[in-house]
Design an enzyme around this catalytic site. Structure first.
Site, mmCIF file in Angstrom:
data_model
loop_
_atom_site.group_PDB
_atom_site.id
_atom_site.type_symbol
_atom_site.label_atom_id
_atom_site.label_comp_id
_atom_site.label_asym_id
_atom_site.label_seq_id
_atom_site.Cartn_x
_atom_site.Cartn_y
_atom_site.Cartn_z
ATOM 1 N N GLU A 1 -43.770 14.800 -72.535
ATOM 2 C CA GLU A 1 -43.166 13.901 -71.538
ATOM 3 C C GLU A 1 -41.761 14.364 -71.165
ATOM 4 O OE1 GLU A 1 -43.190 11.787 -69.203
ATOM 5 O OE2 GLU A 1 -43.337 9.767 -70.030
ATOM 6 N N THR B 1 -39.524 10.695 -61.562
ATOM 7 C CA THR B 1 -38.745 10.036 -62.617
ATOM 8 C C THR B 1 -37.406 10.735 -62.829
ATOM 9 O OG1 THR B 1 -40.720 9.246 -63.718
ATOM 10 C CG2 THR B 1 -38.759 9.417 -65.074
HETATM 11 N N1 HSE Z 1 -38.287 4.368 -68.575
HETATM 12 C C1 HSE Z 1 -38.568 5.409 -67.615
HETATM 13 C C2 HSE Z 1 -37.609 5.252 -66.448
HETATM 14 C C3 HSE Z 1 -39.984 5.262 -67.157
HETATM 15 O O1 HSE Z 1 -37.451 4.126 -65.970
HETATM 16 O O2 HSE Z 1 -37.019 6.228 -66.018
HETATM 17 C C4 HSE Z 1 -40.435 6.311 -66.179
HETATM 18 O O3 HSE Z 1 -41.785 6.040 -65.834
#
Ligand code: HSE
Length: 306
Positions: free
Chosen positions: A128, A181
């Site tokens: 990830e 992201t």
């Molecule tokens: N917690 C992460 C973000 C999730 O908000 O950047 C990305 O899917």
């Protein structure tokens, strides 16, 4: 066993105030990953289905996750890997997490289960991190283990889960725009004022309490966010309008799914989901933007062999 096919579910991360902390898995959407043993030491990615993914192992989240796992085991076993995506990267539904979680889950099974599923988490996290340029487990943990997962700590990694969420139904709203992201993370503030932080951790506590006690009015008040939502919502066409429709339709919690553009709305009354989704479809049609809507329960299983 020399070949295996697994399903790795999509997931909703953050769930309001739990930035990089909470996530839950959803049903029916995800990756289908086929892995077979080779007679050499190569990790060989066959052309992916449903999205174009890198075939170079160290540029592919699944390749990085598998390599991390094999290194830990001291194994040089090679594999052929095919990833079929039911939703595209950049949707806010944890696409890279599904690939990372599903691939190590498949390899663990093919190697005769040298690890528990939970022990695979750090390797899925490595995969990830290739996509997000940071370690966040709020998609990989639910995709791997199912249910609602919360990260108490990253150093050391310590997660816990909340069970018995069958009463909640999820509407996933996926307008046709793409948000990476890694880019969405750059929008967030580097520091947080104590004023915002105390609101945030109050809401984090309230989400966990509300889920345990099934207090859905509290849940609805607590699913709010001072870290990501204020900065990311402007990237999502119609965000405030969709939020209003969800609220008027009886939703007990609405926010951005992960880094967006998908949004989630939680419901306790199943009969509200269809009319809510029809109103949202009508709205997006009025602004000429295509939208995909997915109705789901919370997936309590996580990765599974098909
Ligand atoms: N917690 C992460 C973000 C999730 O908000 O950047 C990305 O899917």
């Amino acid at each position: 066993m020399s070949e295996i096919k697994v399903f790795a579910p999509a997931s909703v991360a953050n769930v309001g105030p739990g930035y990089d902390t909470f996530g839950f898995a959803i049903e029916e959407l995800g990756d289908i990953i086929t892995v077979s043993k080779r007679n050499d030491q190569k990790l060989n990615f066959l052309p992916s289905i449903g999205a174009e993914l890198p075939v170079e192992p160290l540029e592919n989240v699944a390749g990085v996750a598998i390599q991390s796992f094999l290194t830990k085991l001291g194994s040089t076993q090679g594999f052929d890997i095919t990833i079929e995506k039911m939703f595209r990267p950049g949707s806010g539904l944890g696409s890279s997490a599904s690939s990372a979680a599903g691939s190590v889950f498949a390899v663990n099974a093919l190697l005769g289960y040298p690890c528990t599923t939970k022990e695979l988490l750090p390797h899925a996290l490595e995969g990830e991190a290739l996509a997000s340029k940071c370690y966040h487990a709020d998609n990989v943990a639910p995709s791997l283990l199912g249910g609602f997962q919360a990260v108490r700590s990253y150093e050391p990694l310590d997660i816990f889960s909340i069970k018995n969420l069958e009463a909640l139904h999820v509407l996933i709203i996926f307008p046709d725009v793409q948000i990476k992201t890694v880019e969405a993370k750059k929008l967030l503030p580097v520091t947080l004022s104590i004023k915002d932080a105390r609101e945030q951790w109050g809401n984090v506590a309230a989400v966990i309490h509300a889920l345990h006690t099934k207090d859905y009015e509290l849940l609805n008040r607590a699913i709010t966010d001072r870290i990501a939502e204020p900065f990311r919502k402007n990237l999502i066409p119609g965000y405030e309008k969709v939020k209003k429709i969800a609220s008027e339709s009886g939703s007990v919690g609405f926010n951005i799914s992960g880094s967006g553009p998908s949004m989630f709305a939680l419901f306790t009354d199943e009969s509200n989901l269809t009319s809510c989704s029809e109103k949202i479809e009508k709205f997006y049609s009025s602004i000429d933007l295509s939208v995909k809507i997915h109705i789901s329960g919370i997936n309590s299983v996580g990765c599974k062999i098909l």
